[in-house]
Design a protein around this motif. Structure first.
Motif, short mmCIF file in Angstrom:
data_model
loop_
_atom_site.label_atom_id
_atom_site.label_comp_id
_atom_site.label_asym_id
_atom_site.label_seq_id
_atom_site.Cartn_x
_atom_site.Cartn_y
_atom_site.Cartn_z
N ILE A 4 0.85 -1.19 0.00
CA ILE A 4 0.00 0.00 0.00
C ILE A 4 0.88 1.23 0.00
CG2 ILE A 4 -1.75 1.31 1.28
CD1 ILE A 4 -2.73 -1.33 2.44
N ARG A 5 0.55 2.18 -0.86
CA ARG A 5 1.27 3.45 -0.87
C ARG A 5 0.35 4.57 -1.35
NH1 ARG A 5 4.18 0.76 -5.29
NH2 ARG A 5 3.75 1.81 -7.28
N LYS A 6 0.77 5.79 -1.13
CA LYS A 6 -0.02 6.95 -1.54
C LYS A 6 -0.03 7.07 -3.06
CE LYS A 6 0.97 9.51 2.72
NZ LYS A 6 1.60 10.70 3.32
N LEU A 7 -1.17 7.60 -3.56
CA LEU A 7 -1.34 7.79 -5.01
C LEU A 7 -1.24 9.27 -5.36
CD1 LEU A 7 -4.37 5.37 -5.59
CD2 LEU A 7 -1.93 4.84 -5.74
N ASP A 8 -1.02 9.54 -6.64
CA ASP A 8 -1.02 10.91 -7.14
C ASP A 8 -1.79 10.95 -8.45
OD1 ASP A 8 0.74 10.02 -9.18
OD2 ASP A 8 2.49 10.46 -7.94
N THR A 9 -1.76 12.09 -9.11
CA THR A 9 -2.58 12.27 -10.32
C THR A 9 -2.20 11.29 -11.43
OG1 THR A 9 -1.06 14.01 -11.07
CG2 THR A 9 -3.00 14.71 -9.84
N GLN A 13 -6.06 7.51 -14.10
CA GLN A 13 -6.63 6.68 -15.17
C GLN A 13 -6.77 5.23 -14.73
OE1 GLN A 13 -8.12 7.39 -18.11
NE2 GLN A 13 -7.91 9.51 -17.41
N GLN A 14 -5.81 4.73 -13.98
CA GLN A 14 -5.92 3.36 -13.47
C GLN A 14 -7.07 3.25 -12.48
OE1 GLN A 14 -1.90 1.68 -12.32
NE2 GLN A 14 -1.26 3.75 -12.93
N MET A 39 -10.06 13.00 -10.45
CA MET A 39 -10.60 12.33 -9.28
C MET A 39 -10.57 13.19 -8.02
SD MET A 39 -11.54 9.12 -10.01
CE MET A 39 -11.35 8.22 -8.48
N SER A 40 -9.73 14.21 -8.01
CA SER A 40 -9.55 15.00 -6.79
C SER A 40 -10.53 16.16 -6.69
CB SER A 40 -8.12 15.55 -6.73
OG SER A 40 -7.88 16.46 -7.80
N LEU A 41 -11.17 16.53 -7.78
CA LEU A 41 -11.96 17.76 -7.81
C LEU A 41 -13.09 17.73 -6.78
CD1 LEU A 41 -11.87 20.41 -9.36
CD2 LEU A 41 -13.55 19.47 -10.95
N ILE A 42 -13.75 16.59 -6.65
CA ILE A 42 -14.88 16.50 -5.73
C ILE A 42 -14.43 16.63 -4.28
CG2 ILE A 42 -14.88 13.97 -5.49
CD1 ILE A 42 -17.98 14.18 -5.66
N ASN A 43 -13.20 16.18 -3.98
CA ASN A 43 -12.66 16.32 -2.63
C ASN A 43 -12.35 17.77 -2.30
OD1 ASN A 43 -12.65 13.50 -2.12
ND2 ASN A 43 -10.74 13.30 -3.26
N GLU A 44 -11.90 18.52 -3.29
CA GLU A 44 -11.45 19.90 -3.05
C GLU A 44 -12.59 20.82 -2.64
OE1 GLU A 44 -9.50 21.02 -6.64
OE2 GLU A 44 -7.85 19.60 -6.37
N TYR A 52 -5.28 9.88 -1.55
CA TYR A 52 -5.68 8.57 -2.04
C TYR A 52 -4.56 7.57 -1.74
CZ TYR A 52 -9.74 10.19 -4.72
OH TYR A 52 -10.96 10.69 -5.08
N TYR A 53 -4.98 6.36 -1.34
CA TYR A 53 -4.05 5.26 -1.08
C TYR A 53 -4.39 4.11 -2.02
CZ TYR A 53 -3.28 7.75 3.34
OH TYR A 53 -3.00 8.70 4.30
N GLY A 54 -3.36 3.44 -2.53
CA GLY A 54 -3.58 2.34 -3.44
C GLY A 54 -2.96 1.05 -2.94
#
Length: 364
Positions: A4-9, A13-14, A39-44, A52-54
């Motif tokens: 598990i690790r942090k995700l970025d922009t 797409q994945q 994916m981040s817009l709704i959080n902002e 996000y964590y993957g």
């Protein structure tokens, strides 16, 4: 071996691909909640403190979840909240304990001495409900999750026009109403557990157009020239969309009948498989004295405007015990129920005895 690790922009797409493989199934329809491409817009809208964590299998992203932190009200004071949500596991990697790994990893990252971590779980999602109900956490200081409330999401089908109220004047907000709206929302939200802290800056950020909501999307109810009701009417197409994957075979007959009725009675057309619903969410709700008649007057006016523009649905959510739910009685609506599960290192924070919890379902 899963990591598990942090995700970025670069992972968006994945993530969208995994969501596309994971539609929500109901007895009559399968739908996909599409939050791409950003994916981040709704959080902002809620907070700029989100991660996000993957979960990865040999460097392949196979699932993800998120943590969103914000400052909100609790028992008339201010508390730090961490919302755990947006969990999605690729179908080929389910039943391998990945949801459990993600939740516990995020919890360890989230916990502070004086905060609440919570998640909203749709009733009927048996494996997830079972996890939150029965799990005994192993790491120090973490208490089991507690059900704080049952939340009801109402989805109102827009069909016929409604007779507008003679008791309340309904109109759209304009610039000279802004200060009044902000002050009323601040006063209202202070009484609502879990409601985000409202400031002039946060409100103006929300309505600046970035998130497809503007000041004139707010509906006001007046009684004797006094504002007694407020709600934002939010078309969220820019942030998330509900795409019809398919209608179940037994529902096809109802779908055909509805199409025939829509031609006769001028109902809005239901989308075909592969199309998206035309829908709005009610946000920033204030109703004086929780009077259902005020909300109903606003809903009648909103219904008529949306019918003219061929919308399908109006969504909003409230605590199961909130009397405002009575406002939906004249409408054909579908109710879905969710539990609010919460935990904290400080047990006193979970004694939420004041006011109905407020969670903006548009942002979930």
């Amino acid at each position: 071996m899963f990591k598990i690790r942090k995700l970025d922009t670069s992972h968006y797409q994945q993530m969208i691909h995994i969501m596309a493989r994971s539609p929500m199934k109901t007895p009559f329809i399968e739908v996909l909640f599409d939050k791409g491409p950003n994916m981040s817009l709704i959080n902002e809208v809620w907070s700029n403190r989100y991660i996000y964590y993957g979960v990865f299998s040999n460097n392949l992203l196979v699932g993800f979840g998120s943590r969103l932190e914000y400052d909100g009200y609790l028992n008339k004071g201010i508390c730090s909240f961490s919302y755990l949500g947006n969990f999605c596991i690729h179908p080929d990697f389910r039943q391998k304990g990945l949801f459990k790994k993600l939740v516990e990893f995020i919890l360890k990252e989230s916990f502070q001495a004086e905060n609440i971590c919570f998640s909203i779980v749709l009733k009927g999602n048996a494996p997830i409900e079972r996890y939150f109900r029965n799990k005994r956490f192993q790491f120090q200081g973490l208490r089991d999750f507690k059900v704080l409330d049952i939340y009801v999401t109402k989805s109102i089908l827009i069909t016929k026009r409604r007779k507008t109220s003679d008791d309340y004047h309904i109109q759209k907000a304009s610039e000279h109403h802004k200060e009044q709206i902000i002050n009323l929302l601040i006063s209202e939200f202070k009484r609502k557990n879990f409601a985000p802290v409202v400031t002039q800056k946060s409100f103006e950020n929300k309505i600046n157009g970035t998130y497809n909501i503007h000041l004139n999307d707010y509906i006001l109810a007046f009684k004797n020239s006094k504002i007694v009701g407020i709600c934002g009417l939010w078309n969220m197409q820019k942030l998330k969309r509900t795409k019809i994957i398919r209608y179940k075979s037994w529902f096809q007959l109802i779908f055909i009948c509805y199409k025939l009725l829509s031609k006769i009675f001028k109902y809005s057309r239901l989308p075909n498989s592969g199309e998206t619903l035309k829908e709005v969410y009610l946000t920033d709700l204030f109703v004086e004295d929780n009077n259902p008649a005020i909300l109903q007057a606003m809903l009648f006016s909103i219904n008529n405007e949306l019918k003219t523009n061929h919308y399908n649905l109006i969504h909003f959510a409230l605590s199961k015990t909130n009397p405002l739910l009575k406002a939906t009685k004249p409408f054909f609506s579908v109710s879905s129920y969710s539990n609010i599960y919460a935990t904290s290192k400080n047990p006193k924070l979970l004694s939420t005895e004041v006011g109905h919890p407020y969670i903006d379902i548009a942002l979930i």
